[in-house]
Design an enzyme around this catalytic site. Structure first.
Site, short mmCIF file in Angstrom:
data_model
loop_
_atom_site.label_atom_id
_atom_site.label_comp_id
_atom_site.label_asym_id
_atom_site.label_seq_id
_atom_site.Cartn_x
_atom_site.Cartn_y
_atom_site.Cartn_z
N LYS A 54 0.84 -1.21 0.00
CA LYS A 54 0.00 0.00 0.00
C LYS A 54 0.87 1.26 0.00
CE LYS A 54 -3.87 -2.35 2.22
NZ LYS A 54 -4.61 -2.67 3.45
N GLN A 98 -4.61 -0.94 9.71
CA GLN A 98 -4.51 -2.29 9.14
C GLN A 98 -5.05 -3.34 10.12
OE1 GLN A 98 -3.37 -3.08 5.94
NE2 GLN A 98 -4.05 -5.14 6.42
N ASP A 124 -11.25 3.22 4.20
CA ASP A 124 -11.62 1.80 4.18
C ASP A 124 -13.13 1.62 4.10
OD1 ASP A 124 -9.64 -0.10 4.01
OD2 ASP A 124 -9.12 -0.01 6.14
#
Ligand code: NAP
Length: 308
Positions: A54, A98, A124
């Site tokens: 990422k 994460q 997200d």
């Protein structure tokens, strides 16, 4: 093998390339690039790889990526304090924490963290406000993996409207939002989970079968109608050589890759499904690259919306 392989790398590269002009225009206008804060707690090896990818993809696309690490011993309060700091920062347009969090943070920790992220920076798409908007079909920031799957289908010319889509898995981050996005595209959607009776029978009625379970090679040929499209979201690291040899055969490139690294990421879909399905996403190189591409797209969208 008869199935057409759906090349997630190529599709993700297209999406990232199409985001570049927007990133450049934002940077020129705002005098700074769109900013993405990524929080990694602990040292889960799979998370390390996902986060590294990422960060690299973000940098390559011209974003400012700020990786914030906390030790595995960090408390939930430490993490919430970091999220509060990123919420208040002008340079961070998007925030991603994460998963999974270390088990020591306690049950429900991930949801408390998602709840704490500013919904406008929630790249997200896990904040309840964004989940609610997703259900109502008016989400600005949609969860990256399911929206990436929709991009794969669209850009591969696979019709969704009027088709029967079966989603195996009902997690908050993949299964449920996946089902919602398919429903909004006029698919008839069935959601399956660990208590679904006759799972192979239900799955085999799908035109589009999406496996998001986290069980290596669980979905065998008996789950798949001839010619169906199969999307494999699963990514499970396997370190048992016997499993890899049984799945891919002695002398296969996958076994050679395993020998080199000592482990291999395996999808939820059995390799033999390629003999039955009409189209199939590989693991790796299928859904994973799309998840990252959609994260970059969401970060740009969040930056543009905040700048308004
Ligand atoms: P999760 O939260 O563990 O959810 C797994 C789901 O699968 C649950 O709903 C569970 O059902 C269902 N399930 C488990 N065993 C089953 C069985 N034997 N039969 C039917 N259903 C079963 O996992 P997740 O976060 O959704 O992730 C799923 C997989 O996708 C993982 O391998 C993850 O690593 C991968 N993933 C990949 C990407 C990517 O970018 N490629 C992104 C996110 C996740 P119950 O609800 O009944 O327990």
């Amino acid at each position: 093998m008869t199935a057409r392989l759906l090349d997630g790398q190529a599709i993700a590269a297209e999406i990232r390339a199409s985001a570049l002009p927007g990133v450049q225009a934002f940077t020129a206008r705002a005098g700074r690039p769109p900013g993405l804060g990524i929080v990694l707690v602990g040292d889960n090896p799979a998370s390390e790889v996902y986060v590294r990818n990422k960060v690299k993809a973000g940098n390559d696309t011209g974003l400012w990526v700020d990786l914030q690490r906390l030790p595995a011993t960090a408390s939930l309060d430490d993490l919430l304090a970091l999220v509060a700091r990123l919420n208040a920062s002008d340079r961070h347009d998007g925030i991603l924490v994460q998963s999974p969090l270390p088990a020591a943070m306690g049950k429900g920790a991930a949801q408390r963290v998602f709840d704490a992220i500013d919904p406008d920076k929630d790249v997200d798409g896990f904040h309840p406000v964004n989940v609610g908007k997703l259900v109502q079909g008016r989400a600005h920031l949609k969860p990256c993996t399911p929206s990436g799957v929709i991009e794969i289908l669209d850009r591969s010319g696979i019709a969704i409207a009027g088709r029967h889509a079966v989603v195996i898995g009902r997690s908050e981050i993949v299964g449920k939002p996946m089902a919602m996005l398919l429903l909004q595209r006029d698919a008839t959607v069935t959601i399956c989970h660990s208590k679904t009776p006759d799972l192979p029978g239900v799955a085999a009625r799908a035109d589009i079968l999406i496996a998001a379970i986290g069980r290596p090679a669980f979905v065998g040929p008996s789950f798949v109608a001839p010619g169906a499209t199969v999307i494999d979201v699963g990514t499970t690291p396997v370190s048992d050589r016997g499993v890899i040899e049984r799945l891919y055969g002695a002398g296969s490139p996958r076994l050679a890759a395993f020998e080199k690294r000592g482990s291999l990421v395996v999808g939820d879909v059995h390799p033999k499904v390629a003999d039955v399905a009409g189209a199939l996403t590989p693991v790796p190189g299928g859904v994973g690259p799309l998840t990252i591409a959609m994260l970059l797209k969401n970060t740009l969208a969040a930056a543009e919306a905040r700048a308004l």
